[in-house]
Each structure stands twice: as structure tokens, then as C-alpha cells.
Motif scaffolding. Structure first.
Motif, PDB file in Angstrom:
ATOM      1  N   ASP A   1       0.821  -1.207   0.000  1.00  0.00           N
ATOM      2  CA  ASP A   1       0.000   0.000   0.000  1.00  0.00           C
ATOM      3  C   ASP A   1       0.859   1.264   0.000  1.00  0.00           C
ATOM      4  O   ASP A   1       0.550   2.241  -0.687  1.00  0.00           O
ATOM      5  CB  ASP A   1      -0.915   0.025   1.230  1.00  0.00           C
ATOM      6  N   TYR A   2       1.949   1.230   0.749  1.00  0.00           N
ATOM      7  CA  TYR A   2       2.814   2.409   0.800  1.00  0.00           C
ATOM      8  C   TYR A   2       3.529   2.618  -0.532  1.00  0.00           C
ATOM      9  O   TYR A   2       3.603   3.755  -1.048  1.00  0.00           O
ATOM     10  CB  TYR A   2       3.835   2.284   1.923  1.00  0.00           C
ATOM     11  N   VAL A   3       4.063   1.558  -1.111  1.00  0.00           N
ATOM     12  CA  VAL A   3       4.755   1.682  -2.390  1.00  0.00           C
ATOM     13  C   VAL A   3       3.796   2.219  -3.450  1.00  0.00           C
ATOM     14  O   VAL A   3       4.150   3.109  -4.246  1.00  0.00           O
ATOM     15  CB  VAL A   3       5.351   0.324  -2.819  1.00  0.00           C
ATOM     16  N   ALA A   4       2.572   1.718  -3.455  1.00  0.00           N
ATOM     17  CA  ALA A   4       1.575   2.193  -4.417  1.00  0.00           C
ATOM     18  C   ALA A   4       1.247   3.666  -4.167  1.00  0.00           C
ATOM     19  O   ALA A   4       1.095   4.448  -5.119  1.00  0.00           O
ATOM     20  CB  ALA A   4       0.315   1.338  -4.329  1.00  0.00           C
TER      21      ALA A   4
ATOM     22  N   ALA B   1      -1.613  11.771   6.157  1.00  0.00           N
ATOM     23  CA  ALA B   1      -1.653  11.357   7.557  1.00  0.00           C
ATOM     24  C   ALA B   1      -1.146   9.928   7.740  1.00  0.00           C
ATOM     25  O   ALA B   1      -0.431   9.641   8.707  1.00  0.00           O
ATOM     26  CB  ALA B   1      -3.090  11.474   8.084  1.00  0.00           C
ATOM     27  N   ARG B   2      -1.473   9.050   6.820  1.00  0.00           N
ATOM     28  CA  ARG B   2      -1.093   7.641   6.983  1.00  0.00           C
ATOM     29  C   ARG B   2       0.361   7.387   6.598  1.00  0.00           C
ATOM     30  O   ARG B   2       1.077   6.647   7.286  1.00  0.00           O
ATOM     31  CB  ARG B   2      -2.001   6.755   6.136  1.00  0.00           C
ATOM     32  N   HIS B   3       0.807   7.999   5.481  1.00  0.00           N
ATOM     33  CA  HIS B   3       2.100   7.629   4.912  1.00  0.00           C
ATOM     34  C   HIS B   3       3.175   8.709   5.035  1.00  0.00           C
ATOM     35  O   HIS B   3       4.318   8.469   4.619  1.00  0.00           O
ATOM     36  CB  HIS B   3       1.935   7.264   3.439  1.00  0.00           C
TER      37      HIS B   3
ATOM     38  N   PRO C   1       8.406   0.991   7.082  1.00  0.00           N
ATOM     39  CA  PRO C   1       7.727   0.131   6.094  1.00  0.00           C
ATOM     40  C   PRO C   1       6.530   0.780   5.425  1.00  0.00           C
ATOM     41  O   PRO C   1       6.295   0.576   4.226  1.00  0.00           O
ATOM     42  CB  PRO C   1       7.301  -1.089   6.930  1.00  0.00           C
ATOM     43  N   ASP C   2       5.787   1.585   6.178  1.00  0.00           N
ATOM     44  CA  ASP C   2       4.526   2.130   5.683  1.00  0.00           C
ATOM     45  C   ASP C   2       4.517   3.655   5.686  1.00  0.00           C
ATOM     46  O   ASP C   2       3.459   4.253   5.526  1.00  0.00           O
ATOM     47  CB  ASP C   2       3.367   1.599   6.548  1.00  0.00           C
ATOM     48  N   ARG C   3       5.717   4.279   5.843  1.00  0.00           N
ATOM     49  CA  ARG C   3       5.702   5.724   6.061  1.00  0.00           C
ATOM     50  C   ARG C   3       7.065   6.341   5.732  1.00  0.00           C
ATOM     51  O   ARG C   3       8.110   5.771   6.053  1.00  0.00           O
ATOM     52  CB  ARG C   3       5.337   6.008   7.526  1.00  0.00           C
TER      53      ARG C   3
ATOM     54  N   TYR D   1      12.058   8.477   1.809  1.00  0.00           N
ATOM     55  CA  TYR D   1      10.819   7.867   1.343  1.00  0.00           C
ATOM     56  C   TYR D   1      10.886   6.347   1.378  1.00  0.00           C
ATOM     57  O   TYR D   1       9.867   5.680   1.549  1.00  0.00           O
ATOM     58  CB  TYR D   1      10.512   8.340  -0.075  1.00  0.00           C
ATOM     59  N   LEU D   2      12.072   5.804   1.179  1.00  0.00           N
ATOM     60  CA  LEU D   2      12.312   4.368   1.270  1.00  0.00           C
ATOM     61  C   LEU D   2      13.521   4.151   2.171  1.00  0.00           C
ATOM     62  O   LEU D   2      14.312   5.068   2.383  1.00  0.00           O
ATOM     63  CB  LEU D   2      12.573   3.763  -0.118  1.00  0.00           C
ATOM     64  N   ASN D   3      13.679   2.941   2.681  1.00  0.00           N
ATOM     65  CA  ASN D   3      14.810   2.656   3.566  1.00  0.00           C
ATOM     66  C   ASN D   3      15.773   1.724   2.835  1.00  0.00           C
ATOM     67  O   ASN D   3      15.704   0.507   2.944  1.00  0.00           O
ATOM     68  CB  ASN D   3      14.335   2.014   4.872  1.00  0.00           C
TER      69      ASN D   3
END
Length: 379
Positions: A64-67, A84-86, A135-137, A143-145
Motif C-alpha cells: 500500500d505504501y509503495v503504491a 496522515a497515513r504515509h 515500512p509504511d511511512r 521515502y524508502l529505507n
């Protein structure tokens, strides 16, 4: 052992987080240009970073986060719910043109590095080091780890025991979130105390495999040498890793605007040299923080020189000096400063020695007693 490889990309040259974001400054492109100007980056040692495919990112990040990150780049906007979520579309993690492609390129290089190091070697990936991603944020300009993705790739390619060392001025909160309690990982973080993200306290052992060393403002080269020799190198030697990943953030030097530490770039190069001397079969060096284009470019180019055993000259040739003189750093008027001449003409800072303060020595002594500092990681 084969020559070190440099993973880079032209995406970093024209990409910016925005006019006044700390990551508006050129960094990786400066290192590429400086290294080439010095004759240190022949074609045989350079690989263009691939862009990670969305599916590859889901070995750690949520689908969901990648999308959501892909959609945010395509739409150049996010809803309030996504923000708010990501954590996308915030001041720290803004909407910008390459907001998926740029971090996916850094992630692709880290994933590739794990595969390339299957048989051993050294790889330099200055575009990596985004250690605040979750993972989701998104978090903290990340933006990515890619460090976590690199470690997972190394493990998939046969490295069982992996040590991660982080000398960025900010704590490795995302990496610790991903690997805390992993008995096959040793995590060491040296970071400024009482600074965002306000994690990584001295008593936080991450379930037994984390050595967190918050340091006071004004950390000097003498203190960093003690940290290297009393904590980092002995802990790594005791752990005996199959691979070492170093996050070599350049924001702990005096010239950086986002920390209050006072290292010279020699301190970072000395850590790199110390890790190399351990003889670990796999070494991956990542970038990270760093928000002054001259100090970052000079420090990270010196890392590449160190990995290759190149002698750093007292005075740069005209071609390299031209790279540094071409840099621009637009800042608000109240933050203005005329760059000193040595930012243009040298790579090496003057060393910044000082007193080994009691509070630093005491913290080192305390951490040295932890099981993880003696290579003992609980199952």
C-alpha cells in the motif's frame, strides 16, 4: 580483491526536494564529478544504479505504501488521508517531480549491491543511506529505507551475519525498527543527543543487538577516534560479520547546518579506513545526511579515495577546483556565508582535535560492557 565499485545515477543531478528544502543541494552528482575530475572514477569502476521495481520494494515496505508513493509522483499531490497515513506531502517529505523514481533508484542500487557482493568486495553508493524510512511511512527526508533493503539483499545473497554502522548525526530509527532484535545483525549508531528523531537513547539496546551512542554537541575528532577504537572496531571484531554496511552521513562536520557536532572529514575517512582493515569480505558504504554542498562533496569524494587507496593531494587540480567553484547554495539572507577558499581548493579539512570529555568516555565504557559490544547477540 577486485577494485571497489561506485553505484551512481544522473537522476541526482537535476532532482531537488524544493527551493528551500535541505536536500535542494547537489550531492551525489558533485561526488561523481569530483571523482572523475581527479581521475579516480574510470568507467570500469562505475555502474549506473537501476531503479527498483515496486514489487522488489515490498520485501520490506508495504504494498500500500509503495503504491501510494508511485501515485503521489504521478499525481503530484496527495490526499489528507495519504498524508496522515504515509507521511507524504509534508514539509520534510514533500511532493516533487521524482519523489518515487529518485528513492527507487537509491533502493535499486542497494538491492543490486547485495547481489554484487555475493562473492565479496567493496561497493560505494553515496546516493543511499536513507535510514529514516519506515515500512509504511516516509520520515526525515527518506521515502524508502535502502539500508534495510541492502541488508536483506546481502542476506539473500549469502551473508549470514551483518553489521550496520551509522555515523550520521541523526539516529537510525528506521533501520533499528526493521532489524531490532535480529540475532544475526549488529547495529551501531553514533548520533547527536537531543536531536530529531529523539530516539536511540543510551539505554535503548533494541532487544540486545543495538549499540546506541548519543553524543553531546561539539563532538570532536579526538572523541570520534576514541569511539572508533573503543567501541566500533572492537564490537565488529567480536561479532565477526560476513558483511559490513556503513552509513556515512556527512552531517556531523562543523560546516553542516543541521547538527551541532564539530568533526572534520578526516574522522569519517578514518572510520572507513578502520573498517577496511578488519578484513571483512563484504563492505558496502552508503551516503546519508549532509546539507552543505561543499562539505558533503569533499567528504564523500574522500571516502571514495579512501576505499581505493588514492592519496588525497594538498591542493586540487584545476578541473576539480572548477567543480567546487561551480556549486551554488541559495540560502535565506540571515543564513548567508561567504564560502572560505579551502572549500574550493582542497578535499581534506584541517583536523579538529579536542578533549575527550568525561561524558563521552563514560558512555563508551558503559556500552563496552554490553553483550553486543562483545559479539554476543541474544537469540
Amino acid at each position: 580483491m577486485s577494485l571497489p565499485l561506485f553505484l551512481g545515477s544522473e537522476i541526482y543531478r537535476g532532482s531537488s526536494y524544493g527551493d528551500w528544502h535541505p536536500l535542494r543541494v547537489p550531492r551525489v552528482s558533485t561526488v561523481m564529478d569530483l571523482a572523475r575530475a581527479m581521475g579516480w572514477l574510470p568507467a570500469a569502476q562505475y555502474l549506473t544504479s537501476p531503479r527498483a521495481k515496486p514489487q522488489a520494494l515490498t520485501i520490506w515496505h508495504t504494498p500500500d505504501y509503495v503504491a501510494a508513493l508511485e501515485r503521489a509522483e504521478a499525481d503530484q499531490a496527495v490526499s489528507e488521508a495519504v498524508r496522515a497515513r504515509h507521511g507524504l506531502g509534508t514539509v520534510a517529505n514533500p511532493i516533487y517531480t521524482e519523489m518515487f523514481r529518485r528513492p527507487a533508484t537509491a533502493a535499486g542500487a542497494s538491492l543490486l549491491a547485495g547481489e554484487l557482493l555475493a562473492q565479496g568486495g567493496m561497493i560505494y553508493h553515496p546516493g543511499g543511506g536513507t535510514h529514516h524510512g519506515f515500512p509504511d511511512r516516509a520520515g526525515g527526508f527518506c521515502y524508502l529505507n535502502d539500508p534495510v533493503l541492502a541488508i536483506l539483499s546481502l542476506r539473500r545473497a549469502g551473508a549470514a551475519r551483518i553489521a550496520y554502522v551509522d555515523i550520521d548525526a541523526h539516529h537510525m530509527d528506521g533501520v533499528q525498527h526493521g532489524l531490532a532484535g535480529d540475532p544475526q545483525s549488529l547495529l551501531i549508531s553514533v548520533h547527536e543527543e537531543k536531536r530529531w528523531p529523539f530516539t536511540g537513547t543510551l539505554d535503548d539496546d533494541g532487544g540486545g543487538n543495538c549499540l546506541n551512542l548519543p553524543v553531546p554537541r561539539g563532538l570532536n575528532d579526538t572523541e570520534m577516534a576514541a569511539i572508533r577504537d573503543r567501541l566500533i572496531l572492537p564490537a565488529l571484531a567480536a561479532f565477526a560479520p560476513d558483511a559490513i554496511v556503513l552509513q556515512c552521513g556527512a552531517d556531523a562536520v562543523t560546516e553542516d547546518p543541521l547538527s551541532r557536532l564539530t568533526l572534520s572529514n578526516n574522522a569519517h575517512w578514518d572510520v572507513v579506513r578502520g573498517l577496511m582493515a578488519l578484513g571483512c569480505p563484504r563492505l558496502l558504504v552508503l551516503g546519508g545526511g549532509g546539507y552543505n554542498p561543499w562539505s558533503v562533496g569533499r567528504l564523500w569524494t574522500g571516502v571514495w579515495a579512501t576505499l581505493n587507496g588514492h592519496e588525497i593531494p594538498d591542493r586540487l587540480p584545476d578541473t576539480a577546483e572548477g567543480v567546487l567553484r561551480s556549486l551554488r547554495w541559495e540560502r535565506p539572507p540571515q543564513a548567508g556565508r561567504i564560502p572560505p577558499e579551502h572549500w574550493f581548493t582542497t578535499l581534506r579539512d584541517a583536523r579538529r582535535p579536542g578533549q575527550l570529555r568525561t561524558e563521552v568516555a563514560d558512555r563508551l565504557a558503559l556500552l563496552a560492557q554490553r553483550p553486543a559490544a562483545r559479539g554476543i547477540i541474544p537469540e
